[in-house]
Write a protein that holds these residues in place. Structure first.
Motif, PDB file in Angstrom:
ATOM      1  N   ALA A   1      -5.893  -2.738   6.131  1.00  0.00           N
ATOM      2  CA  ALA A   1      -4.881  -1.690   6.252  1.00  0.00           C
ATOM      3  C   ALA A   1      -5.017  -0.944   7.572  1.00  0.00           C
ATOM      4  O   ALA A   1      -4.020  -0.638   8.247  1.00  0.00           O
ATOM      5  N   ARG A   2      -6.238  -0.651   7.964  1.00  0.00           N
ATOM      6  CA  ARG A   2      -6.463   0.045   9.242  1.00  0.00           C
ATOM      7  C   ARG A   2      -6.032  -0.831  10.416  1.00  0.00           C
ATOM      8  O   ARG A   2      -5.464  -0.339  11.397  1.00  0.00           O
ATOM      9  N   ALA A   3      -6.293  -2.135  10.316  1.00  0.00           N
ATOM     10  CA  ALA A   3      -5.884  -3.057  11.385  1.00  0.00           C
ATOM     11  C   ALA A   3      -4.365  -3.108  11.511  1.00  0.00           C
ATOM     12  O   ALA A   3      -3.831  -3.364  12.596  1.00  0.00           O
ATOM     13  N   ALA A   4      -3.673  -2.833  10.383  1.00  0.00           N
ATOM     14  CA  ALA A   4      -2.205  -2.824  10.393  1.00  0.00           C
ATOM     15  C   ALA A   4      -1.660  -1.478  10.853  1.00  0.00           C
ATOM     16  O   ALA A   4      -0.438  -1.278  10.873  1.00  0.00           O
ATOM     17  N   GLY A   5      -2.554  -0.548  11.207  1.00  0.00           N
ATOM     18  CA  GLY A   5      -2.126   0.738  11.727  1.00  0.00           C
ATOM     19  C   GLY A   5      -1.954   1.837  10.709  1.00  0.00           C
ATOM     20  O   GLY A   5      -1.460   2.922  11.047  1.00  0.00           O
ATOM     21  N   LEU A   6      -2.385   1.614   9.468  1.00  0.00           N
ATOM     22  CA  LEU A   6      -2.227   2.639   8.430  1.00  0.00           C
ATOM     23  C   LEU A   6      -3.384   3.638   8.491  1.00  0.00           C
ATOM     24  O   LEU A   6      -4.546   3.247   8.619  1.00  0.00           O
ATOM     25  N   PRO A   7      -3.084   4.956   8.366  1.00  0.00           N
ATOM     26  CA  PRO A   7      -4.121   5.991   8.415  1.00  0.00           C
ATOM     27  C   PRO A   7      -4.821   6.169   7.063  1.00  0.00           C
ATOM     28  O   PRO A   7      -4.856   7.261   6.488  1.00  0.00           O
ATOM     29  N   THR A   8      -5.375   5.093   6.551  1.00  0.00           N
ATOM     30  CA  THR A   8      -6.023   5.149   5.243  1.00  0.00           C
ATOM     31  C   THR A   8      -7.289   6.001   5.302  1.00  0.00           C
ATOM     32  O   THR A   8      -8.032   5.947   6.286  1.00  0.00           O
ATOM     33  N   PRO A   9      -7.576   6.767   4.266  1.00  0.00           N
ATOM     34  CA  PRO A   9      -8.760   7.628   4.268  1.00  0.00           C
ATOM     35  C   PRO A   9     -10.039   6.819   4.098  1.00  0.00           C
ATOM     36  O   PRO A   9     -10.076   5.827   3.365  1.00  0.00           O
ATOM     37  N   TYR A  10     -11.084   7.249   4.773  1.00  0.00           N
ATOM     38  CA  TYR A  10     -12.383   6.588   4.635  1.00  0.00           C
ATOM     39  C   TYR A  10     -13.456   7.503   5.202  1.00  0.00           C
ATOM     40  O   TYR A  10     -13.169   8.468   5.918  1.00  0.00           O
TER      41      TYR A  10
ATOM     42  N   ILE B   1       0.828  -1.200   0.000  1.00  0.00           N
ATOM     43  CA  ILE B   1       0.000   0.000   0.000  1.00  0.00           C
ATOM     44  C   ILE B   1       0.867   1.256   0.000  1.00  0.00           C
ATOM     45  O   ILE B   1       1.724   1.439   0.882  1.00  0.00           O
ATOM     46  N   GLY B   2       0.638   2.123  -0.984  1.00  0.00           N
ATOM     47  CA  GLY B   2       1.317   3.405  -1.044  1.00  0.00           C
ATOM     48  C   GLY B   2       0.435   4.479  -0.434  1.00  0.00           C
ATOM     49  O   GLY B   2      -0.699   4.673  -0.857  1.00  0.00           O
ATOM     50  N   LEU B   3       0.953   5.174   0.591  1.00  0.00           N
ATOM     51  CA  LEU B   3       0.164   6.174   1.310  1.00  0.00           C
ATOM     52  C   LEU B   3       1.100   7.217   1.918  1.00  0.00           C
ATOM     53  O   LEU B   3       2.055   6.869   2.614  1.00  0.00           O
ATOM     54  N   ASP B   4       0.816   8.495   1.644  1.00  0.00           N
ATOM     55  CA  ASP B   4       1.597   9.600   2.202  1.00  0.00           C
ATOM     56  C   ASP B   4       3.091   9.454   1.938  1.00  0.00           C
ATOM     57  O   ASP B   4       3.937   9.699   2.812  1.00  0.00           O
ATOM     58  N   GLY B   5       3.443   9.012   0.726  1.00  0.00           N
ATOM     59  CA  GLY B   5       4.838   8.927   0.330  1.00  0.00           C
ATOM     60  C   GLY B   5       5.581   7.715   0.842  1.00  0.00           C
ATOM     61  O   GLY B   5       6.794   7.598   0.638  1.00  0.00           O
ATOM     62  N   ARG B   6       4.877   6.810   1.510  1.00  0.00           N
ATOM     63  CA  ARG B   6       5.519   5.603   2.026  1.00  0.00           C
ATOM     64  C   ARG B   6       4.799   4.377   1.490  1.00  0.00           C
ATOM     65  O   ARG B   6       3.624   4.444   1.127  1.00  0.00           O
ATOM     66  N   ARG B   7       5.506   3.250   1.451  1.00  0.00           N
ATOM     67  CA  ARG B   7       4.888   2.006   1.015  1.00  0.00           C
ATOM     68  C   ARG B   7       5.005   0.976   2.123  1.00  0.00           C
ATOM     69  O   ARG B   7       6.073   0.773   2.703  1.00  0.00           O
ATOM     70  N   THR B   8       3.887   0.346   2.426  1.00  0.00           N
ATOM     71  CA  THR B   8       3.822  -0.622   3.525  1.00  0.00           C
ATOM     72  C   THR B   8       3.237  -1.933   3.026  1.00  0.00           C
ATOM     73  O   THR B   8       2.230  -1.932   2.288  1.00  0.00           O
ATOM     74  N   ASN B   9       3.829  -3.029   3.421  1.00  0.00           N
ATOM     75  CA  ASN B   9       3.324  -4.347   3.046  1.00  0.00           C
ATOM     76  C   ASN B   9       2.467  -4.925   4.165  1.00  0.00           C
ATOM     77  O   ASN B   9       2.874  -4.935   5.337  1.00  0.00           O
ATOM     78  N   ILE B  10       1.264  -5.388   3.810  1.00  0.00           N
ATOM     79  CA  ILE B  10       0.365  -5.984   4.789  1.00  0.00           C
ATOM     80  C   ILE B  10      -0.157  -7.307   4.235  1.00  0.00           C
ATOM     81  O   ILE B  10       0.052  -7.641   3.059  1.00  0.00           O
ATOM     82  N   THR B  11      -0.861  -8.030   5.087  1.00  0.00           N
ATOM     83  CA  THR B  11      -1.504  -9.275   4.685  1.00  0.00           C
ATOM     84  C   THR B  11      -3.017  -9.113   4.801  1.00  0.00           C
ATOM     85  O   THR B  11      -3.506  -8.576   5.799  1.00  0.00           O
ATOM     86  N   PHE B  12      -3.747  -9.565   3.804  1.00  0.00           N
ATOM     87  CA  PHE B  12      -5.206  -9.428   3.830  1.00  0.00           C
ATOM     88  C   PHE B  12      -5.797 -10.304   4.935  1.00  0.00           C
ATOM     89  O   PHE B  12      -5.504 -11.497   5.036  1.00  0.00           O
TER      90      PHE B  12
END
Length: 358
Positions: free
Chosen positions: A294-303, A272-283
């Motif tokens: 993504a939210r469970a992994a701590g990412l501030p994704t917009p919603y 996931i690319g967000l705010d200039g950073r890329r983070t790998n997560i598992t579905f």
């Protein structure tokens, strides 16, 4: 593009009807570029109520050229944010606001000669007013026809502004009010904008084949009726623009299909690319969507709505494949370009790469 929230000061809260206000936001010069909007777009706002974060989407009700950023909020029964906005919010307060987004927009052309028709109901007038103001100013040879439904006169949001537009553009703007609790001499204009009424309007007042675009926003039944009647008359999908504020709960069969889709995708890898950073997560199948994983992994994704309506969570698929359980917020063109609603998206391949800033 920034996908985060920005704290904006409220410059004015103006009473529009007994149960609706418009809110003028003061945008600092250093963030003005982030809050440039297209007619028909909306803002996601955020507030905290007793420790619970509440997010809502409200359409911009002014035109880009008018130099304001203003939204309208109609109070709804049990609505935490709308009740607060109508009863407590004042000039000087601050709101957390996300930059404008949404695809309920249109490319106006100063040299064009077109005829637009809008169906609005209640607070659905908000984005349509922005489109009206923009189009009438940007296309001096084009015409607009607005069919606007409400329960009674006191509940007509922007009644005076619409009257002023009609007076200013007398030869290019037709306005027809439809009231459920009041009667006029002409029976056609009495009652709600339901399928029968819309069918009559398409027969008596306008020829759908000669209309360049239809804008539809309001209660779900009204929008469905307008959409169905236009499609029945052969109006192409790309000439019917619909903005939904909410949608109904999925049926039991839809919910079961969504759960099966998520279970099949369990463990898929997502970048996931967000705010200039890329983070790998598992579905996570238990979360049910890319957004929630993504939210469970701590990412501030917009919603905001999490129902596939507002498109706040829109992201672009760079590689891999995903499937959306439902989609009310993206246009066919956006889907063709690879955009998805992450609140509805489930990976259908491994190694999916998505970008919130694409």
């Amino acid at each position: 593009m920034s996908v985060g929230f920005h704290k904006l000061r409220i410059a004015e809260v103006r009473r529009e009807t007994p149960d609706a206000v418009s809110i003028l936001l003061d945008v600092p010069k250093d963030t003005a570029h982030l809050f440039k909007f297209r007619a028909g777009q909306h803002l996601t706002v955020r507030a905290d109520f007793d420790g619970e974060e509440v997010r809502r989407n409200y359409s911009v009700c002014v035109a880009p050229h008018e130099g304001e950023l203003r939204i309208a909020v109609k109070q709804i029964a049990g609505g935490v944010f709308s009740t607060w906005a109508n009863g407590t919010l004042q000039a000087g307060h601050e709101l957390d606001v996300m930059p404008p987004h949404g695809s309920f927009t249109w490319e106006f052309d100063g040299s064009a000669k077109r005829h637009y028709v809008a169906f609005a109901g209640g607070s659905g007038i908000t984005p349509i007013l922005s489109l009206l103001r923009t189009g009438l100013a940007a296309e001096p040879n084009s015409r607009f026809t607005l069919f606007y439904g409400n329960r009674n006169t006191p509940q007509i949001i922007f009644l005076e502004q619409l009257a002023a537009l009609k007076n200013r553009y007398m030869d290019r703007f037709e306005l027809f009010h439809f009231l459920e609790d009041e009667e006029e001499e002409i029976a056609l204009f009495n009652g709600r904008l339901d399928a029968a009424k819309i069918q009559e309007l398409l027969t008596v007042l306008i020829d759908p084949a000669k209309i360049d675009a239809f804008f539809i926003c309001g209660p779900g039944p009204m929008m469905d009726a307008a959409d169905e009647q236009l499609r029945a008359r052969g109006v192409p999908t790309d000439r019917i623009l619909i903005e939904r504020f909410t949608t109904g709960a999925p049926s039991a069969s839809q919910a079961a299909a969504a759960a099966a889709l998520a279970a099949k995708a369990s463990g898929a890898r997502i970048s996931i690319g967000l705010d200039g950073r890329r983070t790998n997560i598992t579905f996570d199948a238990a979360k049910g969507s890319i957004l929630e994983s993504a939210r469970a992994a701590g990412l501030p994704t917009p919603y905001a709505c999490k129902a596939g309506v507002c498109a706040t969570c829109r992201a672009k698929v760079i590689s891999g494949t995903v499937e959306m359980k439902t989609n009310y917020g993206l246009s066919p063109a956006e889907v063709a370009q690879g955009y998805v609603l992450t609140c509805q998206a489930v990976p259908t391949s491994d190694n999916v790469v998505i970008d919130y800033e694409g």
